[in-house]
Scaffold this motif. Structure first.
Motif, mmCIF file in Angstrom:
data_model
loop_
_atom_site.group_PDB
_atom_site.id
_atom_site.type_symbol
_atom_site.label_atom_id
_atom_site.label_comp_id
_atom_site.label_asym_id
_atom_site.label_seq_id
_atom_site.Cartn_x
_atom_site.Cartn_y
_atom_site.Cartn_z
ATOM 1 N N THR A 1 0.828 -1.197 0.000
ATOM 2 C CA THR A 1 0.000 0.000 0.000
ATOM 3 C C THR A 1 0.866 1.252 0.000
ATOM 4 O OG1 THR A 1 -1.735 -1.186 1.178
ATOM 5 C CG2 THR A 1 -1.853 1.208 1.217
ATOM 6 N N GLN A 2 1.936 1.244 0.789
ATOM 7 C CA GLN A 2 2.841 2.394 0.826
ATOM 8 C C GLN A 2 3.531 2.583 -0.522
ATOM 9 O OE1 GLN A 2 5.349 1.521 4.171
ATOM 10 N NE2 GLN A 2 3.992 2.537 5.621
ATOM 11 N N GLU A 3 3.947 1.474 -1.151
ATOM 12 C CA GLU A 3 4.574 1.579 -2.470
ATOM 13 C C GLU A 3 3.592 2.145 -3.494
ATOM 14 O OE1 GLU A 3 5.928 -2.324 -3.460
ATOM 15 O OE2 GLU A 3 7.751 -2.162 -2.257
ATOM 16 N N SER A 4 2.371 1.676 -3.459
ATOM 17 C CA SER A 4 1.362 2.180 -4.391
ATOM 18 C C SER A 4 1.112 3.663 -4.153
ATOM 19 C CB SER A 4 0.055 1.410 -4.246
ATOM 20 O OG SER A 4 0.246 0.071 -4.610
ATOM 21 N N GLY A 5 1.071 4.043 -2.889
ATOM 22 C CA GLY A 5 0.894 5.454 -2.553
ATOM 23 C C GLY A 5 2.045 6.304 -3.062
ATOM 24 N N GLU A 6 3.259 5.791 -2.953
ATOM 25 C CA GLU A 6 4.436 6.528 -3.445
ATOM 26 C C GLU A 6 4.382 6.682 -4.963
ATOM 27 O OE1 GLU A 6 7.078 8.094 -2.032
ATOM 28 O OE2 GLU A 6 6.143 7.796 -0.083
ATOM 29 N N ILE A 7 3.977 5.631 -5.662
ATOM 30 C CA ILE A 7 3.889 5.706 -7.126
ATOM 31 C C ILE A 7 2.778 6.670 -7.531
ATOM 32 C CG2 ILE A 7 3.407 4.407 -9.232
ATOM 33 C CD1 ILE A 7 4.816 2.015 -7.892
ATOM 34 N N ALA A 8 1.647 6.614 -6.852
ATOM 35 C CA ALA A 8 0.557 7.545 -7.143
ATOM 36 C C ALA A 8 1.001 8.984 -6.881
ATOM 37 C CB ALA A 8 -0.669 7.194 -6.305
ATOM 38 N N ARG A 9 1.743 9.190 -5.821
ATOM 39 C CA ARG A 9 2.267 10.521 -5.509
ATOM 40 C C ARG A 9 3.228 10.971 -6.605
ATOM 41 N NH1 ARG A 9 3.931 9.375 -0.674
ATOM 42 N NH2 ARG A 9 1.858 9.597 0.166
ATOM 43 N N LEU A 10 4.074 10.060 -7.065
ATOM 44 C CA LEU A 10 5.007 10.377 -8.150
ATOM 45 C C LEU A 10 4.241 10.800 -9.404
ATOM 46 C CD1 LEU A 10 7.828 10.371 -9.522
ATOM 47 C CD2 LEU A 10 7.455 7.936 -9.968
ATOM 48 N N LEU A 11 3.195 10.067 -9.735
ATOM 49 C CA LEU A 11 2.392 10.414 -10.908
ATOM 50 C C LEU A 11 1.715 11.777 -10.742
ATOM 51 C CD1 LEU A 11 0.803 6.947 -11.712
ATOM 52 C CD2 LEU A 11 2.665 8.094 -12.920
ATOM 53 N N SER A 12 1.275 12.095 -9.534
ATOM 54 C CA SER A 12 0.666 13.408 -9.305
ATOM 55 C C SER A 12 1.712 14.512 -9.417
ATOM 56 C CB SER A 12 -0.033 13.461 -7.946
ATOM 57 O OG SER A 12 0.903 13.420 -6.892
ATOM 58 N N TYR A 13 2.933 14.251 -8.964
ATOM 59 C CA TYR A 13 4.011 15.229 -9.135
ATOM 60 C C TYR A 13 4.274 15.491 -10.611
ATOM 61 C CZ TYR A 13 5.329 14.481 -4.186
ATOM 62 O OH TYR A 13 5.347 14.402 -2.819
ATOM 63 N N VAL A 14 4.299 14.435 -11.408
ATOM 64 C CA VAL A 14 4.551 14.591 -12.846
ATOM 65 C C VAL A 14 3.419 15.387 -13.495
ATOM 66 C CG1 VAL A 14 4.767 13.323 -15.027
ATOM 67 C CG2 VAL A 14 6.011 12.539 -13.006
ATOM 68 N N ILE B 1 11.256 4.605 -4.327
ATOM 69 C CA ILE B 1 10.426 3.504 -4.834
ATOM 70 C C ILE B 1 11.319 2.375 -5.335
ATOM 71 C CG2 ILE B 1 8.701 2.849 -6.543
ATOM 72 C CD1 ILE B 1 7.797 5.806 -6.537
ATOM 73 N N PRO B 2 11.102 1.146 -4.824
ATOM 74 C CA PRO B 2 11.872 0.000 -5.336
ATOM 75 C C PRO B 2 11.528 -0.267 -6.807
ATOM 76 C CG PRO B 2 10.643 -0.594 -3.348
ATOM 77 C CD PRO B 2 10.221 0.774 -3.735
ATOM 78 N N ALA B 3 12.474 -0.782 -7.536
ATOM 79 C CA ALA B 3 12.299 -0.993 -8.982
ATOM 80 C C ALA B 3 11.163 -1.954 -9.304
ATOM 81 C CB ALA B 3 13.606 -1.491 -9.591
ATOM 82 N N ASP B 4 10.954 -2.981 -8.482
ATOM 83 C CA ASP B 4 9.905 -3.957 -8.783
ATOM 84 C C ASP B 4 8.513 -3.483 -8.376
ATOM 85 O OD1 ASP B 4 10.575 -4.057 -6.107
ATOM 86 O OD2 ASP B 4 10.231 -6.216 -5.933
ATOM 87 N N ALA B 5 8.404 -2.318 -7.760
ATOM 88 C CA ALA B 5 7.102 -1.824 -7.314
ATOM 89 C C ALA B 5 6.233 -1.358 -8.474
ATOM 90 C CB ALA B 5 7.289 -0.681 -6.318
ATOM 91 N N TYR B 6 6.853 -0.942 -9.561
ATOM 92 C CA TYR B 6 6.071 -0.427 -10.692
ATOM 93 C C TYR B 6 5.197 -1.505 -11.326
ATOM 94 C CZ TYR B 6 9.133 3.596 -10.236
ATOM 95 O OH TYR B 6 9.802 4.681 -9.749
ATOM 96 N N ALA B 7 5.714 -2.708 -11.440
ATOM 97 C CA ALA B 7 4.928 -3.810 -12.024
ATOM 98 C C ALA B 7 3.732 -4.148 -11.132
ATOM 99 C CB ALA B 7 5.805 -5.034 -12.228
ATOM 100 N N ARG B 8 3.951 -4.158 -9.828
ATOM 101 C CA ARG B 8 2.840 -4.443 -8.901
ATOM 102 C C ARG B 8 1.803 -3.318 -8.932
ATOM 103 N NH1 ARG B 8 7.219 -6.056 -5.610
ATOM 104 N NH2 ARG B 8 7.137 -4.069 -4.505
ATOM 105 N N PHE B 9 2.262 -2.100 -9.144
ATOM 106 C CA PHE B 9 1.351 -0.957 -9.168
ATOM 107 C C PHE B 9 0.323 -1.085 -10.285
ATOM 108 C CE2 PHE B 9 0.223 3.320 -10.693
ATOM 109 C CZ PHE B 9 -0.371 3.802 -9.553
ATOM 110 N N ALA B 10 0.738 -1.589 -11.440
ATOM 111 C CA ALA B 10 -0.185 -1.720 -12.569
ATOM 112 C C ALA B 10 -1.370 -2.618 -12.217
ATOM 113 C CB ALA B 10 0.556 -2.251 -13.787
ATOM 114 N N SER B 11 -1.105 -3.758 -11.598
ATOM 115 C CA SER B 11 -2.208 -4.658 -11.242
ATOM 116 C C SER B 11 -3.060 -4.067 -10.124
ATOM 117 C CB SER B 11 -1.670 -6.028 -10.841
ATOM 118 O OG SER B 11 -0.878 -5.922 -9.673
ATOM 119 N N GLN B 12 -2.427 -3.401 -9.175
ATOM 120 C CA GLN B 12 -3.193 -2.763 -8.102
ATOM 121 C C GLN B 12 -4.021 -1.598 -8.638
ATOM 122 O OE1 GLN B 12 -0.232 -1.789 -5.198
ATOM 123 N NE2 GLN B 12 -0.264 -3.830 -4.287
#
Length: 169
Positions: A10-23, A75-86
């Protein structure tokens, strides 16, 4: 799956979502910076009318770039793949909210073209019929409410307040 593992995902997904909002915010800020460059200047302004907005959006862009770099490092490198399914699961869980948000975007875009009464009538009918139960009473009430809040408010503003809502083209 353990609670610690779920919390980490959940924290990784939140970090990726935050990254996307920054972009996304960076893209908006850069476009606003470029737009501020086109503001015409008068002879009474030493810096020009666009100087302050350019300063604000330039600094905001720098802060966002800094935040993007920091987020990428966390963000760990493998978190991006998990983010897509989540993300797919997240969209499925919130499909009604996303549908209504899409309806709102269409409503705002159609208002200048079609006009307030018709656009509001259609928007409210879709909204009310989507959210209300499928009974004859609820459908009839939805139609009455949509008519009152579209044509009734249009009449009220035009006749009482002497304010004309968008009429369309």
């Amino acid at each position: 799956m353990s609670d610690d593992r779920k919390q980490m995902l959940t924290q990784e997904s939140g970090e990726i979502a935050r990254l996307l909002s920054y972009v996304a915010l960076l893209a908006i800020s850069v476009s606003m910076f470029l737009e501020a460059r086109t503001i015409p200047t008068s002879r009474f302004e030493a810096l020009g009318a666009g100087a302050f907005p350019m300063l604000v959006h330039g600094l905001l862009s720098l802060l966002l770039i800094s935040a993007i770099v920091g987020a990428i490092r966390r963000i760990p490198a493998d978190a991006y793949a998990r983010f897509a399914s989540q993300f797919v699961l997240w969209v499925q869980a919130r499909r009604l909210v996303l549908f209504l948000f899409l309806c709102l975007i269409v409503y705002v875009a159609a208002m200048p073209v079609v006009g307030y009464p018709i656009t509001t009538l259609v928007f409210l009918l879709v909204l009310l019929l989507t959210l209300s139960p499928r009974t004859k009473t609820a459908v009839a009430l939805s139609v009455v409410l949509a008519l009152v809040f579209s044509y009734g408010l249009n009449w009220l503003f035009a006749e009482v307040f002497n304010v004309f809502l968008p009429r369309g083209r």
